[in-house]
Design a protein around this motif. Structure first.
Motif, PDB file in Angstrom:
ATOM      1  N   PHE A 163      64.647  96.112  60.399  1.00  7.54           N
ATOM      2  CA  PHE A 163      65.468  97.147  59.764  1.00  7.54           C
ATOM      3  C   PHE A 163      66.744  97.396  60.564  1.00  7.54           C
ATOM      4  O   PHE A 163      66.708  97.442  61.794  1.00  7.54           O
ATOM      5  CB  PHE A 163      64.712  98.482  59.689  1.00  7.54           C
ATOM      6  CG  PHE A 163      63.375  98.408  59.006  1.00  7.54           C
ATOM      7  CD1 PHE A 163      63.278  98.490  57.633  1.00  7.54           C
ATOM      8  CD2 PHE A 163      62.211  98.271  59.754  1.00  7.54           C
ATOM      9  CE1 PHE A 163      62.041  98.438  57.004  1.00  7.54           C
ATOM     10  CE2 PHE A 163      60.976  98.216  59.143  1.00  7.54           C
ATOM     11  CZ  PHE A 163      60.883  98.297  57.756  1.00  7.54           C
ATOM     12  N   GLU A 164      67.850  97.604  59.860  1.00  9.03           N
ATOM     13  CA  GLU A 164      69.033  98.114  60.537  1.00  9.03           C
ATOM     14  C   GLU A 164      68.786  99.583  60.880  1.00  9.03           C
ATOM     15  O   GLU A 164      68.004 100.263  60.213  1.00  9.03           O
ATOM     16  CB  GLU A 164      70.266  97.965  59.635  1.00  9.03           C
ATOM     17  CG  GLU A 164      70.665  96.509  59.434  1.00  9.03           C
ATOM     18  CD  GLU A 164      71.838  96.336  58.492  1.00  9.03           C
ATOM     19  OE1 GLU A 164      72.334  97.359  57.963  1.00  9.03           O
ATOM     20  OE2 GLU A 164      72.253  95.185  58.268  1.00  9.03           O
ATOM     21  N   GLY A 242      62.252  91.753  52.205  1.00 10.22           N
ATOM     22  CA  GLY A 242      63.509  91.257  51.655  1.00 10.22           C
ATOM     23  C   GLY A 242      64.503  90.868  52.726  1.00 10.22           C
ATOM     24  O   GLY A 242      65.684  90.639  52.438  1.00 10.22           O
ATOM     25  N   GLY A 243      64.036  90.779  53.964  1.00 11.49           N
ATOM     26  CA  GLY A 243      64.891  90.356  55.067  1.00 11.49           C
ATOM     27  C   GLY A 243      64.594  88.920  55.463  1.00 11.49           C
ATOM     28  O   GLY A 243      63.943  88.176  54.717  1.00 11.49           O
ATOM     29  N   GLN A 244      65.064  88.538  56.652  1.00 12.89           N
ATOM     30  CA  GLN A 244      64.838  87.173  57.128  1.00 12.89           C
ATOM     31  C   GLN A 244      64.499  87.179  58.615  1.00 12.89           C
ATOM     32  O   GLN A 244      65.005  88.000  59.371  1.00 12.89           O
ATOM     33  CB  GLN A 244      66.093  86.313  56.928  1.00 12.89           C
ATOM     34  CG  GLN A 244      66.502  86.082  55.497  1.00 12.89           C
ATOM     35  CD  GLN A 244      67.770  85.251  55.410  1.00 12.89           C
ATOM     36  OE1 GLN A 244      68.022  84.377  56.240  1.00 12.89           O
ATOM     37  NE2 GLN A 244      68.588  85.533  54.404  1.00 12.89           N
ATOM     38  N   PHE A 274      68.061  86.392  62.356  1.00 11.30           N
ATOM     39  CA  PHE A 274      67.439  87.428  61.537  1.00 11.30           C
ATOM     40  C   PHE A 274      68.468  88.097  60.636  1.00 11.30           C
ATOM     41  O   PHE A 274      69.675  88.022  60.867  1.00 11.30           O
ATOM     42  CB  PHE A 274      66.739  88.460  62.415  1.00 11.30           C
ATOM     43  CG  PHE A 274      67.652  89.411  63.153  1.00 11.30           C
ATOM     44  CD1 PHE A 274      67.402  90.771  63.141  1.00 11.30           C
ATOM     45  CD2 PHE A 274      68.750  88.960  63.874  1.00 11.30           C
ATOM     46  CE1 PHE A 274      68.219  91.660  63.827  1.00 11.30           C
ATOM     47  CE2 PHE A 274      69.561  89.831  64.568  1.00 11.30           C
ATOM     48  CZ  PHE A 274      69.298  91.192  64.537  1.00 11.30           C
ATOM     49  N   ALA A 275      67.953  88.717  59.584  1.00  8.11           N
ATOM     50  CA  ALA A 275      68.781  89.503  58.670  1.00  8.11           C
ATOM     51  C   ALA A 275      67.958  90.720  58.271  1.00  8.11           C
ATOM     52  O   ALA A 275      67.187  90.681  57.304  1.00  8.11           O
ATOM     53  CB  ALA A 275      69.172  88.682  57.445  1.00  8.11           C
ATOM     54  N   PRO A 276      68.079  91.807  59.030  1.00  4.40           N
ATOM     55  CA  PRO A 276      67.296  93.009  58.725  1.00  4.40           C
ATOM     56  C   PRO A 276      67.798  93.681  57.456  1.00  4.40           C
ATOM     57  O   PRO A 276      68.965  93.530  57.085  1.00  4.40           O
ATOM     58  CB  PRO A 276      67.528  93.892  59.949  1.00  4.40           C
ATOM     59  CG  PRO A 276      68.854  93.459  60.484  1.00  4.40           C
ATOM     60  CD  PRO A 276      68.957  91.987  60.196  1.00  4.40           C
ATOM     61  N   ILE A 277      66.932  94.422  56.791  1.00  2.00           N
ATOM     62  CA  ILE A 277      67.356  95.109  55.572  1.00  2.00           C
ATOM     63  C   ILE A 277      68.157  96.357  55.951  1.00  2.00           C
ATOM     64  O   ILE A 277      67.969  96.940  57.020  1.00  2.00           O
ATOM     65  CB  ILE A 277      66.163  95.476  54.671  1.00  2.00           C
ATOM     66  CG1 ILE A 277      65.249  96.511  55.343  1.00  2.00           C
ATOM     67  CG2 ILE A 277      65.371  94.234  54.306  1.00  2.00           C
ATOM     68  CD1 ILE A 277      64.192  97.076  54.404  1.00  2.00           C
ATOM     69  N   ALA A 278      69.054  96.768  55.049  1.00  2.00           N
ATOM     70  CA  ALA A 278      69.964  97.879  55.333  1.00  2.00           C
ATOM     71  C   ALA A 278      69.502  99.199  54.742  1.00  2.00           C
ATOM     72  O   ALA A 278      70.005 100.257  55.121  1.00  2.00           O
ATOM     73  CB  ALA A 278      71.361  97.553  54.813  1.00  2.00           C
ATOM     74  N   SER A 279      68.548  99.156  53.811  1.00  2.00           N
ATOM     75  CA  SER A 279      68.112 100.394  53.176  1.00  2.00           C
ATOM     76  C   SER A 279      66.787 100.184  52.453  1.00  2.00           C
ATOM     77  O   SER A 279      66.434  99.051  52.100  1.00  2.00           O
ATOM     78  CB  SER A 279      69.171 100.874  52.180  1.00  2.00           C
ATOM     79  OG  SER A 279      68.735 102.032  51.492  1.00  2.00           O
ATOM     80  N   LEU A 280      66.090 101.278  52.232  1.00  2.00           N
ATOM     81  CA  LEU A 280      64.869 101.246  51.426  1.00  2.00           C
ATOM     82  C   LEU A 280      65.182 101.576  49.970  1.00  2.00           C
ATOM     83  O   LEU A 280      64.307 101.482  49.110  1.00  2.00           O
ATOM     84  CB  LEU A 280      63.848 102.256  51.974  1.00  2.00           C
ATOM     85  CG  LEU A 280      63.384 102.049  53.419  1.00  2.00           C
ATOM     86  CD1 LEU A 280      62.449 103.183  53.839  1.00  2.00           C
ATOM     87  CD2 LEU A 280      62.690 100.703  53.583  1.00  2.00           C
TER      88      LEU A 280
END
Length: 383
Positions: A163-164, A242-244, A274-280
């Motif tokens: 997560f961001e 939904g991230g990486q 990595f690519a963390p998600i920015a929001s829920l």
């Protein structure tokens, strides 16, 4: 009437005035004692103590009252305690009266023992928090012990992979330790950690308590050492969210560390590890603030700081910093590096969950003779 006036005057002269004079002389003595104490004027101090032996016990008594007054700040209480101890010792030496020292010694010992116990307790969890971003949630340690539980060890770094920062801050948690009133009741009702730890998105917080309550246990070792990361498990979680997580992009399979052995998140992002998600939230709109500010250094021996807003906006919301930490107007905030260790300005994150400000050249990385673009804002040095 005249008799009453005379009586009041006599009462003032006989009772009140001497008390006021005594109080004034006690304060004058204390002021002079503190002055000599701070300037280490020992010869003057010896004379002062000998000349005021009659009022010293009363002054020490007042100092000890102040030193044990919990409404006063800790620094003030400690100072009064030191002065009282010094005065009592000198009174014994120069005036052959150990009464005040005997009276205050047990109180001083009790205060010192409490301070030592508090220091020991604060150091207890330092090994767990040594890795940047880890913190032990031990406010209710005694209650947890009664339930047979260790305190919670929260690994910021492990969550940051997924997560961001803006996912949690400030909508779920304020970015200030101990300010959120975290409780198991709130978590199990779907608030705080329970927003994710609901048995669906992540493991449920109402089962297997030791998944979180592991500070000080052997199982905590994996949260102190990024080398122990389970790549397959992280990849599974990332894809579910939904991230990486692409460990194949790591050099030799190791997370990149800076010279202080903390994770270099920028290097890892640039390598597309990595690519963390920015929001829920499904309809979330990304905030963008893509400008740079050149902070001109006033010291000849250190380079300028080129602050990149976009790098920070990728992780946190604009409202996290503005206007609570930094005023919006360029130059309005009087930024001082000696305030960083106190958690102010950049120290709000750096040194806690982001790279330490002891790594000077991570920020002071723009040579003084380097030409920057016309689109870069300039922040003049303050002298």
């Amino acid at each position: 009437m005249a008799f009453q006036t005379i009586s009041r005057t006599a009462f003032f002269l006989v009772c009140i005035l001497p008390a006021m004079q005594s109080l004034a002389s006690s304060q004058a003595f204390l002021d002079e004692f503190i002055k000599n104490y701070q300037t280490q004027n020992f010869s003057a101090q010896a004379t002062l103590v000998q000349e005021n032996k009659d009022i010293i016990p009363g002054v020490i008594k007042q100092l000890m009252q102040d030193a044990t007054d919990k409404t006063k700040r800790a620094g003030e209480r400690n100072f009064k305690l030191n002065i009282a101890s010094s005065m009592a010792s000198m009174h014994k030496h120069w005036n052959n009266d150990d009464g005040p020292l005997k009276e205050i010694s047990p109180i001083i010992k009790e205060i010192v023992d409490r301070a030592k116990a508090k220091l020991k307790a604060s150091q207890k969890w330092k090994p767990e928090e040594k890795f940047l971003g880890n913190f032990v949630m031990n406010r209710y340690e005694k209650e947890m012990e009664a339930e047979g539980l260790a305190p919670v060890l929260y690994p910021h770094w492990l969550h940051r992979i997924l997560f961001e920062c803006k996912v949690c801050h400030e909508s779920i948690f304020q970015m200030q330790r101990w300010s959120n009133g975290i409780s198991q009741e709130k978590i199990t009702s779907g608030q705080q950690c329970g927003v994710c730890h609901n048995g669906d998105m992540a493991f449920g917080a109402d089962k297997d308590c030791n998944r979180c309550h592991l500070a000080g246990t052997p199982e905590a070792a994996r949260l102190r050492d990024p080398e122990k990361i389970d790549h397959e498990k992280i990849k599974k979680y990332a894809e579910k969210l939904g991230g990486q997580w692409n460990p194949e992009n790591l050099v030799d399979g190791h997370l990149p560390l800076d010279r202080f052995r903390f994770i270099d998140w920028l290097k890892m992002k640039r390598a597309k590890v990595f690519a963390p998600i920015a929001s829920l939230e499904k309809d979330y709109k990304e905030e963008t603030r893509d400008n740079k500010i050149l902070f001109l250094s006033k010291s000849d021996f250190v380079d300028h700081v080129l602050f990149n807003h976009k790098v920070h906006a990728d992780w946190i919301k604009c409202s996290t910093c503005h206007p609570a930490i930094f005023e919006e107007t360029l130059g309005a905030s009087k930024i001082k590096m000696n305030e960083f260790p106190k958690g102010r300005f950049c120290g709000h994150c750096h040194g806690k969950v982001s790279f330490t400000f002891s790594d000077c050249f991570r920020c002071h990385n723009t040579p003084r003779d380097k030409t920057v673009g016309d689109d870069v804002l300039h922040r003049e040095a303050r002298h």
